[in-house]
Design a protein around this motif. Structure first.
Motif, PDB file in Angstrom:
ATOM      1  N   GLN A  29      -6.641  14.137   6.417  1.00 26.26           N
ATOM      2  CA  GLN A  29      -8.046  14.220   6.011  1.00 26.26           C
ATOM      3  C   GLN A  29      -8.476  12.913   5.363  1.00 26.26           C
ATOM      4  O   GLN A  29      -7.695  12.308   4.640  1.00 26.26           O
ATOM      5  N   ARG A  30      -9.697  12.530   5.597  1.00 23.18           N
ATOM      6  CA  ARG A  30     -10.241  11.340   4.965  1.00 23.18           C
ATOM      7  C   ARG A  30     -10.590  11.664   3.506  1.00 23.18           C
ATOM      8  O   ARG A  30     -11.178  12.703   3.235  1.00 23.18           O
ATOM      9  N   SER A  34      -9.924  14.074  -2.942  1.00 22.08           N
ATOM     10  CA  SER A  34     -10.973  14.904  -2.353  1.00 22.08           C
ATOM     11  C   SER A  34     -12.059  15.250  -3.358  1.00 22.08           C
ATOM     12  O   SER A  34     -13.048  15.854  -3.010  1.00 22.08           O
ATOM     13  N   ASN A  35     -11.884  14.870  -4.618  1.00 20.30           N
ATOM     14  CA  ASN A  35     -12.852  15.246  -5.651  1.00 20.30           C
ATOM     15  C   ASN A  35     -13.015  14.107  -6.656  1.00 20.30           C
ATOM     16  O   ASN A  35     -12.128  13.839  -7.460  1.00 20.30           O
ATOM     17  N   LYS A  71     -12.626  11.658   0.070  1.00 16.25           N
ATOM     18  CA  LYS A  71     -14.053  11.509  -0.242  1.00 16.25           C
ATOM     19  C   LYS A  71     -14.281  10.538  -1.395  1.00 16.25           C
ATOM     20  O   LYS A  71     -15.364   9.999  -1.545  1.00 16.25           O
ATOM     21  N   LYS A  90     -10.608  23.109  -7.906  1.00 19.05           N
ATOM     22  CA  LYS A  90     -10.673  22.901  -6.455  1.00 19.05           C
ATOM     23  C   LYS A  90     -10.515  24.233  -5.727  1.00 19.05           C
ATOM     24  O   LYS A  90     -11.231  24.536  -4.788  1.00 19.05           O
ATOM     25  N   LYS A 127      -8.038  22.264   4.207  1.00 18.10           N
ATOM     26  CA  LYS A 127      -7.637  20.860   4.304  1.00 18.10           C
ATOM     27  C   LYS A 127      -8.711  19.952   3.702  1.00 18.10           C
ATOM     28  O   LYS A 127      -8.413  18.983   3.015  1.00 18.10           O
ATOM     29  N   VAL A 128      -9.985  20.284   3.962  1.00 20.10           N
ATOM     30  CA  VAL A 128     -11.073  19.447   3.452  1.00 20.10           C
ATOM     31  C   VAL A 128     -11.189  19.590   1.939  1.00 20.10           C
ATOM     32  O   VAL A 128     -11.255  18.601   1.208  1.00 20.10           O
ATOM     33  N   GLN A 129     -11.208  20.847   1.453  1.00 20.46           N
ATOM     34  CA  GLN A 129     -11.558  21.056   0.052  1.00 20.46           C
ATOM     35  C   GLN A 129     -10.362  20.999  -0.887  1.00 20.46           C
ATOM     36  O   GLN A 129     -10.504  20.624  -2.050  1.00 20.46           O
ATOM     37  N   LEU A 130      -9.216  21.406  -0.419  1.00 24.07           N
ATOM     38  CA  LEU A 130      -8.029  21.328  -1.278  1.00 24.07           C
ATOM     39  C   LEU A 130      -7.325  19.992  -1.074  1.00 24.07           C
ATOM     40  O   LEU A 130      -6.588  19.527  -1.938  1.00 24.07           O
ATOM     41  N   GLY A 131      -7.586  19.409   0.087  1.00 24.03           N
ATOM     42  CA  GLY A 131      -7.125  18.042   0.361  1.00 24.03           C
ATOM     43  C   GLY A 131      -5.689  17.806  -0.020  1.00 24.03           C
ATOM     44  O   GLY A 131      -4.768  18.488   0.450  1.00 24.03           O
ATOM     45  N   TYR A 164     -11.446  12.632   9.434  1.00 28.02           N
ATOM     46  CA  TYR A 164     -10.028  12.273   9.359  1.00 28.02           C
ATOM     47  C   TYR A 164      -9.874  10.757   9.227  1.00 28.02           C
ATOM     48  O   TYR A 164     -10.842  10.007   9.344  1.00 28.02           O
ATOM     49  N   HIS A 214     -12.550  14.825 -10.512  1.00 30.45           N
ATOM     50  CA  HIS A 214     -11.146  15.015 -10.888  1.00 30.45           C
ATOM     51  C   HIS A 214     -10.392  13.688 -10.894  1.00 30.45           C
ATOM     52  O   HIS A 214      -9.594  13.416 -11.785  1.00 30.45           O
TER      53      HIS A 214
END
Lengths: 561, 561
Positions: A297-298, A369-370, A300, B377, B323-327, A209, A373
């Protein structure tokens, strides 16, 4: 910077292999590389320290800067019995810095002066309670005995709010530094008010986070102080205001009442949202001892790009396109004018990120998060703004080092400006369409009065800031502080802001520096309503005297806002 | 639903061509297809109407529901001179519905009863001012003459706050429906308080923006009412609280004072944030006549998925992974238990989205700026949660129609439950780890008291809600309202919530329905501080009597919260 400058940089980016084969910058779980922030903190501190640490150059007392300020005679002067009570109540030897029984000038100094070394008070006692009950006991005692009080967090404010003016008792929250709880499903963090932002963020980092606020001063600023000042900073565009992110607070009112509104819930519609008065209340109605805050969320992946643009109209277009095309990953849109970048260049000697002169520059950051993308979105955006000639030229950082270098062209402005005799600084909110006009009008005004240029007092008029938040920093570096220049700017600039429906203090607050200008911002009705709140919570007026709504009417010192 | 059920649906999704060749659902610039929302509104309205429109089944007066409530004798009864003043002041013939001079029962009825037809007042006069000055004049007059007042927006509240109890004067904002300004660079919208949410959103849609709040009642709920109720709704997870999004308000205080805090700035640190007291203040300290609000970019792409899960622990894991992957693109994470889905199934007869029984179901929505990226995602997320067996089974909507169908399994719960003799409803905030436990414990409690099951009064205990916000709706459909069932639930459920640090009203507010339970939520200190605020702004107590902090101690009617 390794990347070739000019338009070719963009072409290079376009022709690289598809994202899946390209090496994405490995910056796991951190929004912005730590180097950038560390750099920023050290720069600002070094700047002011170097300025003021010359032999014989000591910090003036605030009372010298504002000679018209008189100590409020209603307040009791500190006596031995007060100090004895504090020592008995706080128990721990180190919890009371006692400048009454003995000479403790050196020990008191860090609490009497602010980090900019612009404000300096005369306190003789600093209290460091370790829990809310202790805060309650000492605050109630001060209230009962008419001892004026300044609550103090990391002492990293910008308007002189966190240090005493006369002999106010300093209640410092440093020893209240516990992380109370964290729910790693909801992201809700509960901490003592004295927890340092960076510590909170480091803790959150381990859980994936992020603390929803970022500042240059994160290494010293405390969470409770963040709230009291309603700090804005670098993540505002993405994560929004503390008024939305803070879920609850625990606070001590001047009479010692402990207000427990430390909800750990995202939603709670059961009565007036009392905590909101303390967010941005600058410690005038109580001391924030506990905070519950929603943490996102932090991210990435992070990208940073830097552009040159030919007009402020194009800057606005670029901002709008960034919002549309980068959408949910846009995390910063910063504006820097030509003067600001010239100054950084001549100060650092660094090669400029792009060749040629442009009247405006922007720094854009994405966090998502990606990484693949995000790169694609940024690429599409770049293609569009360059194809449509919204942006004249631009570069994109290829790794964390380059990101830090690009950020330096934004964050290094304060340092570069600092190397002059002085700077008139204004932190303004303005509806975006007129955001830069205040800079142009100020420049024109100083030119028409022949106060700026070769051999004149004012060296430049510079504009930069958080475009995404409608927040511009107007800075006028001068050879030395000068009444004629000051008289040309003030109150003219506040009148200008008033006319445009802007704010004379976007994110720094009122403190002592802006207190006397509140009338340019708020009408008599609003001031009356605000004074009612102050009267309700602090009827004896012991909290933060001489500041916030109690600004002096006029002062003759240099503008140090 | 056309998509094959069970695990094969997911495999089908995985094996389709890469996103670029795949037809992305063409839902430009709208977060959720209009059908879904329209469906939701009509369902809720139809539900209650069908229930109550049977011959002889009229709405009880609130005063019958709460017989212990007595009219406060301090308030003046409406006289001809009052009505004459209102008519003269508001000028327009249609601006005063006068039930004193003549029988206007039918005209007054829509303003006397709420949309759920659960609360019904006795007012004889409805005022519809057209601007803030008119609001000021009539409110000041009411205050001077001790006439009690109920401010009214779209009358779509859920706790009986928006209708009178006795003969309070209704001040309805419907005629204040102007969009005052919009800045399409910053996304800042300024509107009259009476603008209907959906109108605001439609206006924003044309500019590529979205109103940061969504509700089933958007077709009638007004912006000012949204703020007064601090509405939560369907976009809360993504866009956060109104306390963060609202930039300014214009409000009229009971004494007629017009408070102009209608800032159009994202940042403005100049004094106490007074407007926050009015957000969630439920009209008890003034009437919100103008609103300035920060609006986000409208998402171009939307995805909806529906899952079955084997335990609440797995639901929590799925939420964390989402929350992590769809952020940044996660826009809804809704929870529905097995009972709720059984009830929708038996009510609608629709084929279930996935085969087999699961104790829990979730609906996930993503909204983003790039459909291909969002699909990828979501796919990665699905692969992970199914591979790790966090999710037992799931489907993903392939087009807007399927999205609407999936949403119906969440939004149709209220309708399905409505087709029973009655429902005990609770809107609760609970820390996520214990969110569902309240449902299990309630079920167990009713079972142990043999009040639930075949031939018993209670038919089921159902849990569903906004998992992402820690907000669960606990519903107990019953054959008929029953004192034994009610006594088994209340105040037990409020004590349960109190112990867990939850909230007895997450998003619906207090109104009259929850007012008497505030003591389970707030301690005496908080209540005292809140009463001080009420006293400060409304010293005569004319606004919203019998509600909010003034709840009666006990009532004997059915729980209708």
């Amino acid at each position: 910077m390794a990347a070739p400058a000019s338009r070719s940089a963009l072409r290079a980016l376009r022709s690289v292999p598809r994202p899946s084969q390209r090496a994405i910058r490995p910056i796991p779980r951190t929004c912005i590389p730590p180097r950038v922030r560390a750099f920023s903190v050290s720069v600002r501190r070094r700047d002011d320290a170097s300025d003021l640490s010359e032999p014989g150059h000591d910090v003036r007392y605030t009372t010298d800067l504002y000679p018209e300020l008189k100590r409020d005679s209603r307040f009791t002067e500190l006596k031995q019995e007060h100090v004895d009570f504090f020592k008995k109540t706080l128990e721990d030897e180190s919890a009371v810095i006692d400048g009454l029984s003995k000479d403790a000038t050196d020990d008191l100094e860090p609490f009497n002066r602010d980090w900019m070394k612009k404000y300096r008070g005369h306190t003789k006692v600093v209290l460091k309670p370790k829990n809310v009950e202790e805060v309650s006991k000492v605050l109630k005692y001060c209230n009962d005995n008419m001892l004026a009080v300044v609550p103090q967090g990391g002492n990293s404010g910008l308007v002189g709010g966190s240090v005493p003016v006369f002999d106010e008792v300093v209640i410092n929250l440093t020893r209240m530094n516990n992380i109370r709880s964290f729910d790693d499903v909801s992201g809700i963090l509960v901490v003592d008010g004295g927890v340092i932002m960076e510590n909170a963020d480091n803790f959150l980092k381990e859980h994936g986070y992020v603390y929803p606020l970022d500042l240059g001063a994160k290494g010293s600023a405390q969470v409770g102080g963040n709230l009291a000042a309603n700090a804005g900073g670098l993540r505002f565009l993405r994560y929004g205001s503390l008024h939305g992110n803070v879920l609850g607070i625990e606070a001590v009112l001047p009479d010692g009442t402990i207000m427990n509104d430390l909800s750990k819930l995202r939603k709670n519609n059961t009565g007036y949202d009392m905590k909101q008065l303390f967010i941005g209340g600058e410690g005038t109605i109580g001391i924030i001892t506990g905070v519950s805050i929603q943490c996102p969320q932090r991210s990435k992946a992070v990208n940073v790009a830097y552009f040159g643009l030919e007009s402020y109209e194009k800057v606005q277009k670029a901002f709008k396109e960034a919002k549309v095309q980068l959408g949910e990953i846009l995390s910063a849109f910063e504006l820097m004018d030509a003067e600001s970048q010239k100054m950084v260049h001549s100060h650092t000697g660094n090669k400029r990120p792009i060749e040629g002169d442009h009247p405006f520059y922007c720094l854009i950051e994405t966090s998502g998060s990606n990484g693949e993308h995000d790169n694609e979105k940024l690429e599409t955006f770049l293609e569009h703004v360059m194809g449509e000639e919204i942006v004249a030229d631009g570069v994109v950082a290829q790794d964390g080092t380059q990101m830090a270098e690009l950020w330096r062209w934004r964050e290094g402005i304060t340092e570069a400006i600092g190397h002059h005799g002085g700077t008139y600084k204004y932190d303004l909110s303005i509806p975006i369409k007129d955001l830069y006009k205040v800079v142009e009008d100020t420049r024109e005004r100083l030119e028409s009065k022949q106060l700026i240029g070769e051999g004149k007092v004012a060296k430049a008029v510079i504009g930069f800031g958080h475009m995404g938040d409608g927040n511009v920093h107007l800075n006028i570096p001068v050879r030395q502080y000068d009444h004629e220049v000051e008289a040309a700017i003030e109150p003219w600039v506040y009148e200008w802001i008033q006319k445009k429906g802007g704010s004379i203090s976007a994110e720094h607050g009122l403190g002592i520096a802006k207190a006397k200008y509140i009338g340019y911002q708020r009408d008599e009705t609003m001031l009356k309503l605000m004074r009612q709140i102050k009267q309700l919570y602090d009827p004896k007026g012991i909290m933060m005297p001489y500041k916030y709504l109690e600004g002096v009417k006029e002062h003759t010192g240099a503008a140090t806002s």
